[in-house]
Write an enzyme that holds these catalytic residues in place. Structure first.
Site, mmCIF file in Angstrom:
data_model
loop_
_atom_site.group_PDB
_atom_site.id
_atom_site.type_symbol
_atom_site.label_atom_id
_atom_site.label_comp_id
_atom_site.label_asym_id
_atom_site.label_seq_id
_atom_site.Cartn_x
_atom_site.Cartn_y
_atom_site.Cartn_z
ATOM 1 N N LYS A 72 -4.169 -10.932 0.018
ATOM 2 C CA LYS A 72 -4.104 -10.072 -1.155
ATOM 3 C C LYS A 72 -2.790 -10.360 -1.866
ATOM 4 C CE LYS A 72 -3.153 -5.188 -2.188
ATOM 5 N NZ LYS A 72 -3.312 -3.802 -1.706
ATOM 6 N N LYS B 286 -0.210 -8.814 -4.663
ATOM 7 C CA LYS B 286 0.186 -7.679 -5.489
ATOM 8 C C LYS B 286 0.499 -8.200 -6.885
ATOM 9 C CE LYS B 286 0.884 -3.878 -4.682
ATOM 10 N NZ LYS B 286 0.005 -2.705 -4.860
ATOM 11 N N ASP C 66 -4.294 -7.273 -6.985
ATOM 12 C CA ASP C 66 -4.094 -5.840 -7.229
ATOM 13 C C ASP C 66 -2.992 -5.613 -8.259
ATOM 14 O OD1 ASP C 66 -3.673 -3.095 -7.151
ATOM 15 O OD2 ASP C 66 -2.619 -3.153 -5.236
ATOM 16 N N ASN D 83 -2.532 -2.800 -9.826
ATOM 17 C CA ASN D 83 -2.266 -1.359 -9.871
ATOM 18 C C ASN D 83 -2.651 -0.717 -11.207
ATOM 19 O OD1 ASN D 83 0.481 -1.777 -7.688
ATOM 20 N ND2 ASN D 83 -1.322 -0.563 -7.226
ATOM 21 N N GLU E 291 -8.918 -5.116 -6.813
ATOM 22 C CA GLU E 291 -8.305 -3.821 -6.491
ATOM 23 C C GLU E 291 -7.621 -3.234 -7.722
ATOM 24 O OE1 GLU E 291 -4.849 -1.850 -3.665
ATOM 25 O OE2 GLU E 291 -5.843 -3.691 -3.002
ATOM 26 N N ASN F 109 -6.590 2.376 -4.367
ATOM 27 C CA ASN F 109 -5.739 3.375 -3.735
ATOM 28 C C ASN F 109 -5.152 4.276 -4.824
ATOM 29 O OD1 ASN F 109 -3.740 1.292 -4.616
ATOM 30 N ND2 ASN F 109 -2.296 2.713 -3.673
ATOM 31 N N ASP G 272 -5.220 4.940 3.304
ATOM 32 C CA ASP G 272 -3.986 4.885 4.082
ATOM 33 C C ASP G 272 -3.809 6.194 4.851
ATOM 34 O OD1 ASP G 272 -1.327 4.877 4.949
ATOM 35 O OD2 ASP G 272 -0.553 4.004 3.107
ATOM 36 N N HIS H 168 -4.670 1.073 2.566
ATOM 37 C CA HIS H 168 -3.517 0.757 1.727
ATOM 38 C C HIS H 168 -2.267 0.753 2.607
ATOM 39 C CE1 HIS H 168 -0.140 2.836 -0.442
ATOM 40 N NE2 HIS H 168 -0.343 1.882 -1.319
ATOM 41 N N ASN I 249 2.353 0.813 2.417
ATOM 42 C CA ASN I 249 3.680 0.697 1.824
ATOM 43 C C ASN I 249 4.638 0.233 2.920
ATOM 44 O OD1 ASN I 249 3.959 1.189 -1.015
ATOM 45 N ND2 ASN I 249 3.329 3.299 -0.691
#
Length: 442
Positions: A202, A204, A232, A234, A257, A286, A310, A336, A338
């Site tokens: 994946k 980001k 992803d 976001n 995503e 997410n 998550d 998910h 962090n």
């Protein structure tokens, strides 16, 4: 059967080192902060949990102390219920537009839940994975994906980002250097595969222009043609931009995503449903299904195929409940992530082990924190997988010396919460977060 009683609750905020990872919210600082909760019982056992940290979270945990200390492990569900009711008195929590925005009450509840389950599992000689959900453990190995980031150049700041003085492999070297091109991202993927054996990756996004990030996916596909790949941003892109960027690479994407989000009068769930209808791509999120009510509407509108639940945002039991619903509804569960230490890695592994059906490979930031530990023997990723322990509880043993070091680092910093804007202002004068503009598109 009479079980031990909890005698002590200890709250330990900790900090670790981080690389210059870029995302829609900016760039990671050289440090990340977490909170470790330790429960001790009168049998001499310790149970642990790890969550994000903030002043609100630390106060929330302290608020629950009297509900936890002195209770019997037989009543662990009742203890959790009491804590949930107390925390609910603060009213409903709204998540903001940044993906690291905290929901204090649920994080506090998760820390208590994890430590209670760890202690209870030790008392009844049962791994946590076997205690979760309706049916307990579903698998003995959990697949993880290679979670990659575009990286800023730490040399363009005067911040103390970690350096690779004596790297043991390419991954350890590359994760400390700038990576802003398709070739650099592909090298990160190759290095992560060599060290951890990942089959899936994946990236980001939300950093460069969408077409440039699509080129990064193409570069990874050239090296790993059989890998399941996803991107992803976001929700940084408009609906039309998401379609324009991702349709040309739809055949090499496993799913998209949060390619788009709230836009004008449309909610994020509406834009995602329209994206699915027009592209045929599966979606993960997410952002638009982060609690059960949002998940209900996302499912009704056919907005998402893969909710990323998550456990730090849903609680461990809540995340498994999402997995059970996904299995019943023909959806796919995922997780998910962090920044986190190895206690969280154990929590996530047990949760994923208890989710039924075909789940997707879980996100984990551990590869960026690998080498920093709070337990004596962190779970390891081999062949892209984490092994679910058969030992009672979470299957980890706290390393008090390492915990003390991480707490000392926290105390030495003037950092109490995550801030991704500061580092970006070294790259772009006056940089500020904008949920609809990628971080380097200014």
């Amino acid at each position: 059967m009479s079980l031990p009683t909890i005698t002590r609750m200890t709250i330990v905020p900790v900090a670790g080192h981080d690389s210059f990872l870029l995302n829609l919210s900016g760039g990671h600082a050289p440090w990340f902060v977490r909170c470790v909760l330790i429960l001790e019982d009168n049998a001499g056992n310790k149970g642990v949990g790890e969550i994000p940290s903030s002043e609100g979270i630390l106060k929330g945990l302290e608020k629950c102390r009297s509900l936890v200390e002195g209770t019997n492990l037989n009543a662990w569900r009742s203890t959790l219920n009491s804590a949930k009711k107390l925390l609910a008195q603060g009213g409903p929590e709204e998540r903001g537009r940044q993906t690291f925005d905290l929901r204090v009450a649920v994080h506090v509840l998760t820390a208590i839940e994890s430590a209670l389950l760890d202690l209870y599992g030790q008392a009844v000689e049962t791994p946590v994975a076997d205690l979760l959900g309706r049916l307990g453990r579903q698998r003995d190995e959990v697949e993880a994906l290679g979670y990659l980031f575009l990286l800023g150049d730490p040399k363009k700041t005067d911040l103390p980002y970690p350096t690779a003085e004596n790297p043991r492999d390419d991954w350890e070297r590359l994760r400390c250097q700038e990576a802003l091109t398709p070739a650099a991202v592909a090298e990160l993927a190759r290095a992560a595969h060599e060290r951890y054996g990942f089959r899936d990756f994946k990236l980001k996004g939300g950093v460069l222009a969408g077409e440039q990030e699509a080129d990064c996916i193409r570069a990874m596909h050239e090296i790993f043609p059989d890998a399941r790949l996803t991107l992803d941003p976001n929700g940084a892109w408009s609906l039309e931009e998401a379609i324009r960027v991702l349709e040309p690479i739809r055949d090499i994407l496993s799913y998209a995503e949060d390619p788009c989000g709230q836009e004008g009068s449309w909610s994020g769930r509406e834009t995602m449903a329209e994206f699915k209808r027009r592209t045929g791509l599966r979606t993960a999120t997410n952002m638009i299904a982060t609690d059960f009510k949002q998940l209900q509407y996302a499912a009704i509108m056919n907005s998402v195929d893969i909710p990323l639940a998550d456990c730090h945002f849903w609680t461990m039991q809540g995340a498994v409940m999402v997995g059970e619903l996904c299995d019943e509804w023909g959806m796919t569960w995922g997780s998910h992530s962090n920044n986190h230490f190895d206690i969280s890695l154990a929590m996530m592994t047990h949760v994923a082990a208890a989710c039924p059906g075909e789940i997707t490979a879980i996100d984990t930031h551990w590869i960026w924190q690998d080498g920093q530990r709070l337990t004596e023997a962190p779970f390891e990723i081999h062949d892209g997988k984490l092994t679910v322990p058969k030992t009672p509880g979470l299957g980890v043993t706290l390393d008090q010396g390492k915990l003390d070091e991480a707490h000392a680092l926290y105390r030495s910093l003037d950092v109490r919460a995550r801030n991704d804007a500061t580092a970006m202002q070294y790259l772009i004068d006056g940089w500020a977060f904008d949920p609809k503009r990628p971080a380097l598109v200014r």
